[in-house]
Write an enzyme that holds these catalytic residues in place. Sequence first.
Site, mmCIF file in Angstrom:
data_model
loop_
_atom_site.group_PDB
_atom_site.id
_atom_site.type_symbol
_atom_site.label_atom_id
_atom_site.label_comp_id
_atom_site.label_asym_id
_atom_site.label_seq_id
_atom_site.Cartn_x
_atom_site.Cartn_y
_atom_site.Cartn_z
ATOM 1 N N SER A 193 0.414 -5.983 8.197
ATOM 2 C CA SER A 193 1.658 -6.640 7.654
ATOM 3 C C SER A 193 2.700 -5.830 8.315
ATOM 4 O O SER A 193 2.733 -4.662 8.561
ATOM 5 C CB SER A 193 1.687 -6.531 6.127
ATOM 6 O OG SER A 193 2.882 -6.999 5.603
ATOM 7 N N TYR A 251 1.258 -1.986 -1.866
ATOM 8 C CA TYR A 251 1.257 -2.830 -0.451
ATOM 9 C C TYR A 251 1.557 -2.220 0.606
ATOM 10 O O TYR A 251 0.808 -2.176 1.500
ATOM 11 C CB TYR A 251 1.997 -3.948 -0.798
ATOM 12 C CG TYR A 251 1.407 -5.146 0.120
ATOM 13 C CD1 TYR A 251 0.458 -5.981 -0.173
ATOM 14 C CD2 TYR A 251 2.405 -5.544 1.063
ATOM 15 C CE1 TYR A 251 0.161 -6.961 0.720
ATOM 16 C CE2 TYR A 251 2.084 -6.428 2.003
ATOM 17 C CZ TYR A 251 0.981 -7.248 1.900
ATOM 18 O OH TYR A 251 0.618 -8.105 2.816
#
Length: 276
Positions: free
Chosen positions: A148, A161
Amino acid sequence: MMAGRKVSRSASAVVTGAGSGIGRAFALELGARGGRVVCADLKLATAEETAAQIRAAGGQATAIACDVSKLEQVEKMATKAEQWLAGPVDLVINNAGVGAGGSVVGETPIDDWRWVLGVNLWGVIHGCHVFAPKLRALGRGGIVNVGSTASFAAAPLMGPYNVSKAAVLALSETLASEFTGTGIKITALCPTFIATNIVKDGRISESSSKMAERLMQWTSVTPESVAKTTLDALDRNQLYVLPQVDAKLIWRMKRFAPVGYGRGIGWLNRLAGNRA
């Protein structure tokens, strides 16, 4: 560097998190490229839906239930995949992932940290641990690790995350170094917002969820286009895939002005009324 053989064509592939979103898009695209696809997902029903779509289009696919956070399940999945393929796996898409966010470090529940790292990081580690030796012995193939932009963006309120995806990027870079000069290609996908179920299925605060959903609605980049772009990049032996303009902008800002970038997003977070 010469691209050599196109790994994404007629592949014997395993895709984790294949039941929806980017994982499903990868599986469908590989099927369209003549591959035989093992669709793995925590939810067997959604994995079977993906496999059925591939078969309906004339391709070959099977579905397997797998919790990637558990090494023994990834090992069993690999064995089942090889049995169904009647041969080795030559392409692995480590895609399964979950989302969490909306609270500062110190207030994010430890269970959320363990859950996110278990799937996003350990799931990828398990996939690489199980399949890298098999690919090394085979002497060809590829691995795509779905990271990501969060792997380098370090946005506030996304501690678990961010950490999980930063580690996935580091693992991908390490693999690329280790496989240099071999027939095995490594690609790390680092997108920003794409319309998937990660917000709906994640542990994210209501305000952060609403913002993420709005950003997903605004993006013009689809899971299907990302899958195609990434597989083409893998065929060229391209390590980094930043499929959106904002991902490329953040990448450059972080690389060329890391301190200023960090302070900037910190002040933006405060101006938005979020806690420090």
